[in-house]
Scaffold this motif. Structure first.
Motif, PDB file in Angstrom:
ATOM      1  N   GLU A 194      -4.645  -4.577  -3.726  1.00 33.07           N
ATOM      2  CA  GLU A 194      -3.301  -4.157  -3.304  1.00 33.07           C
ATOM      3  C   GLU A 194      -2.497  -5.278  -2.670  1.00 33.07           C
ATOM      4  O   GLU A 194      -1.302  -5.419  -2.916  1.00 33.07           O
ATOM      5  CB  GLU A 194      -3.397  -3.005  -2.289  1.00 33.07           C
ATOM      6  CG  GLU A 194      -3.706  -1.660  -2.934  1.00 33.07           C
ATOM      7  CD  GLU A 194      -3.613  -0.500  -1.962  1.00 33.07           C
ATOM      8  OE1 GLU A 194      -3.610  -0.734  -0.737  1.00 33.07           O
ATOM      9  OE2 GLU A 194      -3.569   0.642  -2.438  1.00 33.07           O
ATOM     10  N   ARG A 206     -13.388  -0.785   0.569  1.00 31.54           N
ATOM     11  CA  ARG A 206     -12.174  -1.150   1.308  1.00 31.54           C
ATOM     12  C   ARG A 206     -11.726  -2.553   0.936  1.00 31.54           C
ATOM     13  O   ARG A 206     -10.548  -2.812   0.699  1.00 31.54           O
ATOM     14  CB  ARG A 206     -12.439  -1.061   2.818  1.00 31.54           C
ATOM     15  CG  ARG A 206     -11.168  -1.154   3.658  1.00 31.54           C
ATOM     16  CD  ARG A 206     -11.412  -1.587   5.085  1.00 31.54           C
ATOM     17  NE  ARG A 206     -12.462  -0.900   5.796  1.00 31.54           N
ATOM     18  CZ  ARG A 206     -12.366   0.321   6.299  1.00 31.54           C
ATOM     19  NH1 ARG A 206     -11.258   1.001   6.142  1.00 31.54           N
ATOM     20  NH2 ARG A 206     -13.374   0.859   6.942  1.00 31.54           N
ATOM     21  N   LYS A 257     -10.087  -2.651  -2.435  1.00 29.50           N
ATOM     22  CA  LYS A 257      -8.724  -2.119  -2.330  1.00 29.50           C
ATOM     23  C   LYS A 257      -7.771  -3.147  -1.713  1.00 29.50           C
ATOM     24  O   LYS A 257      -6.668  -3.393  -2.218  1.00 29.50           O
ATOM     25  CB  LYS A 257      -8.743  -0.849  -1.461  1.00 29.50           C
ATOM     26  CG  LYS A 257      -7.373  -0.281  -1.075  1.00 29.50           C
ATOM     27  CD  LYS A 257      -7.563   0.894  -0.116  1.00 29.50           C
ATOM     28  CE  LYS A 257      -6.333   1.212   0.708  1.00 29.50           C
ATOM     29  NZ  LYS A 257      -5.339   2.010   0.016  1.00 29.50           N
ATOM     30  N   GLN A 258      -8.218  -3.787  -0.624  1.00 30.72           N
ATOM     31  CA  GLN A 258      -7.363  -4.766   0.048  1.00 30.72           C
ATOM     32  C   GLN A 258      -7.008  -5.914  -0.876  1.00 30.72           C
ATOM     33  O   GLN A 258      -5.846  -6.331  -0.963  1.00 30.72           O
ATOM     34  CB  GLN A 258      -8.072  -5.294   1.308  1.00 30.72           C
ATOM     35  CG  GLN A 258      -8.146  -4.233   2.405  1.00 30.72           C
ATOM     36  CD  GLN A 258      -9.088  -4.613   3.534  1.00 30.72           C
ATOM     37  OE1 GLN A 258     -10.030  -5.374   3.351  1.00 30.72           O
ATOM     38  NE2 GLN A 258      -8.843  -4.053   4.714  1.00 30.72           N
ATOM     39  N   LEU A 296      -8.903  -2.945 -11.524  1.00 31.22           N
ATOM     40  CA  LEU A 296     -10.012  -2.663 -10.610  1.00 31.22           C
ATOM     41  C   LEU A 296     -11.349  -2.758 -11.333  1.00 31.22           C
ATOM     42  O   LEU A 296     -12.328  -3.295 -10.805  1.00 31.22           O
ATOM     43  CB  LEU A 296      -9.827  -1.273  -9.982  1.00 31.22           C
ATOM     44  CG  LEU A 296      -8.608  -1.185  -9.059  1.00 31.22           C
ATOM     45  CD1 LEU A 296      -8.246   0.258  -8.772  1.00 31.22           C
ATOM     46  CD2 LEU A 296      -8.876  -1.939  -7.760  1.00 31.22           C
ATOM     47  N   GLN A 324     -11.544   5.774  -2.356  1.00 33.31           N
ATOM     48  CA  GLN A 324     -10.279   5.137  -1.989  1.00 33.31           C
ATOM     49  C   GLN A 324      -9.262   5.356  -3.097  1.00 33.31           C
ATOM     50  O   GLN A 324      -9.608   5.307  -4.284  1.00 33.31           O
ATOM     51  CB  GLN A 324     -10.456   3.620  -1.830  1.00 33.31           C
ATOM     52  CG  GLN A 324     -11.168   3.171  -0.571  1.00 33.31           C
ATOM     53  CD  GLN A 324     -10.262   3.119   0.658  1.00 33.31           C
ATOM     54  OE1 GLN A 324      -9.118   3.588   0.630  1.00 33.31           O
ATOM     55  NE2 GLN A 324     -10.794   2.587   1.730  1.00 33.31           N
ATOM     56  N   THR A 325      -8.024   5.591  -2.706  1.00 35.99           N
ATOM     57  CA  THR A 325      -6.931   5.568  -3.668  1.00 35.99           C
ATOM     58  C   THR A 325      -6.291   4.187  -3.587  1.00 35.99           C
ATOM     59  O   THR A 325      -5.915   3.744  -2.504  1.00 35.99           O
ATOM     60  CB  THR A 325      -5.889   6.648  -3.344  1.00 35.99           C
ATOM     61  OG1 THR A 325      -6.531   7.918  -3.415  1.00 35.99           O
ATOM     62  CG2 THR A 325      -4.730   6.604  -4.324  1.00 35.99           C
ATOM     63  N   VAL A 326      -6.231   3.495  -4.711  1.00 38.88           N
ATOM     64  CA  VAL A 326      -5.763   2.113  -4.714  1.00 38.88           C
ATOM     65  C   VAL A 326      -4.502   1.997  -5.549  1.00 38.88           C
ATOM     66  O   VAL A 326      -4.449   2.497  -6.683  1.00 38.88           O
ATOM     67  CB  VAL A 326      -6.853   1.165  -5.273  1.00 38.88           C
ATOM     68  CG1 VAL A 326      -6.438  -0.287  -5.098  1.00 38.88           C
ATOM     69  CG2 VAL A 326      -8.193   1.412  -4.601  1.00 38.88           C
ATOM     70  N   ASP A 328      -2.383   0.185   5.317  1.00 43.78           N
ATOM     71  CA  ASP A 328      -3.809   0.354   5.041  1.00 43.78           C
ATOM     72  C   ASP A 328      -4.622  -0.948   5.089  1.00 43.78           C
ATOM     73  O   ASP A 328      -5.836  -0.906   5.249  1.00 43.78           O
ATOM     74  CB  ASP A 328      -3.969   0.867   3.588  1.00 43.78           C
ATOM     75  CG  ASP A 328      -4.342   2.341   3.551  1.00 43.78           C
ATOM     76  OD1 ASP A 328      -4.698   2.896   4.596  1.00 43.78           O
ATOM     77  OD2 ASP A 328      -4.271   2.921   2.448  1.00 43.78           O
ATOM     78  N   ASN A 329      -3.963  -2.089   4.851  1.00 39.26           N
ATOM     79  CA  ASN A 329      -4.724  -3.269   4.419  1.00 39.26           C
ATOM     80  C   ASN A 329      -4.789  -4.442   5.378  1.00 39.26           C
ATOM     81  O   ASN A 329      -5.250  -5.512   5.002  1.00 39.26           O
ATOM     82  CB  ASN A 329      -4.146  -3.776   3.089  1.00 39.26           C
ATOM     83  CG  ASN A 329      -4.415  -2.793   1.964  1.00 39.26           C
ATOM     84  OD1 ASN A 329      -5.438  -2.117   1.960  1.00 39.26           O
ATOM     85  ND2 ASN A 329      -3.475  -2.693   1.040  1.00 39.26           N
ATOM     86  N   CYS A 335       0.846  -1.196   0.000  1.00 40.99           N
ATOM     87  CA  CYS A 335       0.000   0.000   0.000  1.00 40.99           C
ATOM     88  C   CYS A 335       0.885   1.250   0.000  1.00 40.99           C
ATOM     89  O   CYS A 335       2.106   1.170   0.132  1.00 40.99           O
ATOM     90  CB  CYS A 335      -0.937  -0.003   1.206  1.00 40.99           C
ATOM     91  SG  CYS A 335      -0.112   0.183   2.791  1.00 40.99           S
TER      92      CYS A 335
END
Lengths: 398, 226
Positions: free
Chosen positions: B168, B161, B164-165, B42, B33-35, A105-106, A93
């Motif tokens: 990333e 979220r 994103k998780q 995405l 969110q910024t990913v 963040d994750n 992240c």
């Protein structure tokens, strides 16, 4: 397996629970060989961290042997010996990429809880309440390590466990406290608290060029370690005729310490009426933290100096003289430790023989002794300075 | 000293809030969110029906019924009750924008609007989700939902979220299934109050992993190891 579980304020129990298993592809399961009780575990024990659940497995300082890895773990295999940092980081992240590993963040499944209290969520931690993710901790016989390809430090040499165990938290935490103190050659650094983090801060401050470190505590065995092992000038604040701020002024030739380090945090003890005020307010839950040391450090630091805060704070504090901080133009740095930044360099220092972290171990115990030792640790009985647990023994004779 | 005027990199502007509102039986919520992943990766995770259940909360199944239509079976995380609807994609610009609408069944008229834009200073892809829920039971229903499982607003935040998780880090963090001591009444009550009784979407978890989940590099994810 056996595990140390939090069962309420002032209560820890060893319970038999199911063994951990792989849940995600970057997980590893390790057989824990050594684990320790941290000063910050006392905040859980004393009930000051709000999102603990009955039955939570505690402990965030541990190491062990890899038993099993998930399908996406490429750099570890069964049999590897690893030290597990207490913060859990994803490695990809924005924050991890900036080396702000403790702000990942994750990794926090309960990020929404942290967001409500803090605005944004930092990384998850092992065994440290549900606001920090609710991950099972390492005062147990086995643990599941998420993102095992990012966090853990593989130990390739045959160096004994005890010498590298404290890379899991307190050595990097003390070291980061010294880094964040912005030490320049010739500086004087004052460190409140000669517990494990304070002692590692003292040692690290010298590594980073401080010419004098002044240490403040009240327990003789801790002051002795600071003075005799780490080369600090020590102040026993419990003595009747000692004013810490005066003492620091005198010891710094009237200028004040260039940097002050609060290695105590939210459960500070003092000797005057203000300390009693905090104790009452915290007990009544009108204030979550007792910022006694923080206030003193703000007062003591020299103009334009730096305040570094490795001591844990959890919530609201009051009667902090922000005007003093502003009026003297001081810098403040704080936060959980960005572990992965320090693991390898500090392992190198240990392997080179620059520092033997075992100097602070006072007790070696088996897992069944953990609950009673939490009490000893809290009450600072038996000259306790650091407790290391062998989770595969029930009891070890003193 | 030269006296050239300062060049400002951009024109100033005034912030205009994205409307979150509750009225006439609608609840509108947004998340942003910024990913650290490509817009295409995405977009794929959102556009392809087979990937959505990996990260979206409460999805039991999605069946494609046409070029732009699909049938969704959902489960309420709080009560476990199942409900169904048909959805249609009303705008589809690959890698940039998706807009979908519930055309039949539970919450008919609800919409999701998703934009994928490059972050202005290169921190990845900015994903903005604006959801407009037609609430059974209206605003009162929303308040009840917030107590029994997730409020629509929190669901919007959690869904983005989880996306994103997954993109990333290659997984969705979970603690369900790990060992713990006896919870007792207080422990179970706290679990519920913290929302931990809501099932975490499977992500790439070993036990529920879909065999056809694209490998990380196909998602443009260049995960580095320290």
């Amino acid at each position: 397996m056996k595990a140390v579980c939090w069962t309420g304020t002032g209560k820890m129990e060893v319970q038999t629970v199911k063994d951990p298993e792989i849940l995600n592809p970057h997980d590893a399961i390790i057989r824990i060989t050594r684990t320790a009780i941290c000063g910050s575990d006392l905040h859980l024990y004393d009930g000051y961290i709000p999102t603990m659940e009955t039955g939570d497995i505690v402990g965030h300082e541990f190491m062990g042997i890899v038993e099993e890895v998930g399908s996406e773990v490429k750099n570890l295999q069964r049999g590897d010996r690893i030290v597990v940092p207490f913060t859990i980081s994803c490695g990809n992240c924005f924050f991890c990429k900036k080396q702000l590993w403790s702000l990942c963040d994750n990794t926090n499944p309960n990020a929404h809880v942290a967001e409500k209290m803090y605005g944004y969520s930092g990384s998850a931690l092992f065994g440290y309440s549900h606001i920090y993710g609710g991950y099972a901790g390492g005062q147990a016989q086995y643990a599941r390590v998420p993102f095992a390809d990012v966090g853990p430090l593989k130990i390739e040499s045959d160096i004994p466990d005890e010498k590298v165990l404290f890379l899991s938290d307190i050595f990097p935490t003390g070291y980061q406290a010294a880094v964040q103190a912005d030490i320049e050659p010739g500086d004087t650094v004052a460190v409140w608290g000669c517990g494990p983090v304070g002692l590692f801060t003292i040692a690290s401050a010298y590594m980073l060029g401080a010419s004098n470190v002044i240490a403040i505590d009240r327990f003789p065995e801790r002051l002795a370690l600071a003075r005799d092992y780490c080369g600090a000038t020590v102040i026993d604040y419990s003595q009747d005729d000692v004013s810490v701020i005066e003492a620091l002024r005198d010891l710094t030739h009237g200028i004040g310490p260039d940097s002050c380090v609060d290695a105590v945090g939210m459960e500070a003890h003092g000797t005057d009426v203000v300390a009693a005020y905090d104790k009452v307010k915290q007990a009544l839950m009108m204030e979550t933290d007792r910022p006694y040391v923080l206030r003193q450090a703000i007062q003591a630091v020299r103009k334009g100096g730096t305040l570094s805060i490795p001591g844990v704070y959890g919530g609201a504090i009051d009667k902090v003289n922000f005007g003093a901080a502003f009026g003297k133009g001081i810098n403040m740095k704080m936060g959980q430790t960005d572990m992965q930044k320090y693991l390898r360099p500090l392992l190198q220092r240990i392997e080179d023989g620059q520092l033997d972290p075992t100097f602070l171990i006072s007790h070696r115990i088996g897992i069944e002794q953990a609950p009673e030792m939490y009490k000893v640790w809290r009450d600072k009985e038996q000259h306790v300075t650091k407790i290391v647990i062998d989770p595969w023994q029930d009891r070890i004779a003193a | 000293m030269s006296s050239t005027a300062v060049t400002f990199p951009r024109q100033g502007s005034t912030f205009a809030p994205l409307a979150d509102e509750k009225k006439d039986g609608h609840v509108r919520a947004h998340a942003i969110q910024t990913v650290n992943a490509s817009a295409d990766a995405l977009y794929q995770l959102w556009r392809r029906e087979e990937f959505v259940p990996l990260w979206m909360e409460g999805v039991v199944s999605i069946t494609r019924t046409g070029d732009r239509t699909s049938h969704w079976v959902m489960s309420d995380p709080g009560t476990g009750k199942q409900f169904e609807f048909d959805s249609e994609i009303i705008d589809d610009e690959p890698g940039q924008h998706l807009s979908m609408c519930v055309i039949e069944g539970m919450g008919k008229g609800s919409t999701d609007d998703i934009t994928f834009e490059p972050h202005p200073s290169g921190r990845g892809t900015v994903v903005t989700l604006i959801s407009d829920f037609v609430m059974p039971g209206g605003v009162v229903g929303n308040a009840v939902a917030a107590v029994v499982s997730r409020s629509p607003r929190q669901m919007t935040i959690e869904n983005l979220r989880h996306l994103k998780q997954l993109a990333e880090s290659g997984e969705i963090p979970r603690v369900e299934g790990q060992p713990h001591g006896k919870r007792g009444v207080m422990g179970r009550w706290k679990e519920f109050m913290l929302g931990e009784t809501n099932p975490t979407p499977p992500g790439t978890s070993e036990r529920e992993q879909r065999q056809d989940y694209p490998k990380q590099n196909e998602l443009g994810d260049k995960r580095e190891v320290a």
